[in-house]
Design an enzyme around this catalytic site. Sequence first.
Site, short mmCIF file in Angstrom:
data_model
loop_
_atom_site.label_atom_id
_atom_site.label_comp_id
_atom_site.label_asym_id
_atom_site.label_seq_id
_atom_site.Cartn_x
_atom_site.Cartn_y
_atom_site.Cartn_z
CG ASP A 81 -1.92 1.03 1.31
OD1 ASP A 81 -2.42 1.42 0.24
OD2 ASP A 81 -2.29 1.46 2.43
CG HIS A 179 -5.37 8.18 3.47
ND1 HIS A 179 -4.82 8.84 2.41
CD2 HIS A 179 -5.51 6.89 3.09
CE1 HIS A 179 -4.61 7.97 1.42
NE2 HIS A 179 -5.03 6.78 1.81
N GLY A 180 -7.67 8.63 7.22
CA GLY A 180 -7.79 8.96 8.63
C GLY A 180 -9.23 9.06 9.12
CE LYS A 183 -12.40 7.94 5.93
NZ LYS A 183 -10.92 7.93 5.88
CG HIS A 210 -6.38 4.77 -1.66
ND1 HIS A 210 -5.22 4.44 -1.00
CD2 HIS A 210 -6.35 4.13 -2.85
CE1 HIS A 210 -4.51 3.64 -1.77
NE2 HIS A 210 -5.17 3.43 -2.90
N GLY A 211 -9.05 5.77 1.46
CA GLY A 211 -9.72 6.59 2.48
C GLY A 211 -11.17 6.21 2.68
CB SER A 213 -12.21 4.16 7.56
OG SER A 213 -11.24 3.13 7.63
NE ARG A 259 -3.96 2.77 11.39
CZ ARG A 259 -2.98 3.55 10.97
NH1 ARG A 259 -2.86 4.77 11.43
NH2 ARG A 259 -2.12 3.12 10.06
P1 13P Z 1 -8.75 4.95 5.80
O1 13P Z 1 -7.84 5.88 6.53
O2 13P Z 1 -10.05 5.62 5.45
O3 13P Z 1 -8.96 3.66 6.49
O4 13P Z 1 -8.04 4.64 4.38
C1 13P Z 1 -7.04 3.67 4.30
C2 13P Z 1 -6.33 3.68 2.99
O5 13P Z 1 -6.71 4.31 2.04
C3 13P Z 1 -5.11 2.84 2.90
O6 13P Z 1 -4.45 3.00 1.69
O1 G3H Z 2 -3.11 5.22 3.63
C1 G3H Z 2 -2.39 4.88 4.54
C2 G3H Z 2 -2.74 3.70 5.35
O2 G3H Z 2 -3.79 3.98 6.22
C3 G3H Z 2 -1.53 3.18 6.05
O3 G3H Z 2 -1.19 3.99 7.12
O4 G3H Z 2 1.22 4.48 6.70
O5 G3H Z 2 0.22 4.72 8.98
O6 G3H Z 2 0.58 2.45 8.00
P1 G3H Z 2 0.31 3.90 7.74
ZN ZN Z 3 -4.63 4.99 0.88
#
Ligand code: 13P
Ligand code: G3H
Ligand code: ZN
Length: 315
Positions: A81, A179-180, A183, A210-211, A213, A259
């Site tokens: 990733d 991410h995170g 959002k 992506h992103g 969650s 998480r």
């Molecule tokens: P989240 O932070 O929304 O879980 O996204 C994760 C992600 O895109 C990992 O590549």
């Molecule tokens: O997009 C990033 C993923 O959530 C991975 O996060 O780099 O903190 O492992 P990390």
């Molecule tokens: Zn991502």
Amino acid sequence: MIVPTKKLFEHAYGTYALGAYNINNAEQIMGLFRGNMNSQAPFIIQLSKGARAYTDKRLLEGMIRSAEEIFPEAIFAVHLDHGDLESCLDAITSDFYSSVMIDASDQDFDTNVKITKQVVDAAHKKNISVEAELGQLGGVEEHISVAESDAKLTNPNEAKKFIEFTGCDSLACAIGTSHGAYKFSGTQALHFDVLEDIQKLMPGFPLVMHGSSSVPQEEIEKINAAGGALKSAKGVNEDEFAHAATLGVTKVNIDTDGRLVWCRVHREFFKDKPAEFDLRGPGKIFMAEYAAYIEHKNKKLGSAGQLEKVRTFLK
Ligand code: 13P
Ligand code: G3H
Ligand code: ZN
């Protein structure tokens, strides 16, 4: 059984999306495999650069290979990733990964094409597929912090050119997620029109969200009630995934939600049992709760119940 990501995408395209779950440790791996087996789902296990550095990438590989033995029925792909050139080439030479993501989305178009093409050339020699990214998500990506205002949606015409120039196998599109756990500052605004336009230009080409969650509000409330301070956390509406799948999204990335499960379980455990100190107490609860979360998510993605169909498809 570890299988090519490309094959999983072929089976899923237009019908359902695969959950691509980030893992860092043994408890997450056990919860993930149990959840996918309980819901009979194929899935993608993904390792970030941060995850590979947290303990040791060889330890993660060893644990995943052991999980493959412990769960012989499982069908999954292993994905890097948000790789850079160095980590992608390392993953490609390791003979462990089904696919890698090269993320040069912070570069200008031509540089992104150049770096992505370099990874594609190396990966395709080994039958490994490549996810690339065009456009910029908000939030924090690895070491790159993108202010919400600077996030740039993917341009569908540029996406077509980018795919043709690079030969990448799937594309992470910026459609308004980040991410995170934080959002959206206002209401959720996912730009499905971007996916629709790309699908019209490139029918059959796998897209990645992506992103993704969902940052469940009840989880946030429980975390805060147990001493956390996650204010105004907000995620993606998980009822949108089925629609996204019909528009060519075959992979939905989820890390933050896992998480949050970990955080809630541990905060509640030690708040309720202040005299405890054995890590296995909360660890066991986490594995069960994470498995239940994965089961629930796979139902939303439409991957639940696809395992035997994929097995037949792969024969
Ligand atoms: P989240 O932070 O929304 O879980 O996204 C994760 C992600 O895109 C990992 O590549
Ligand atoms: O997009 C990033 C993923 O959530 C991975 O996060 O780099 O903190 O492992 P990390
Ligand atoms: Zn991502």
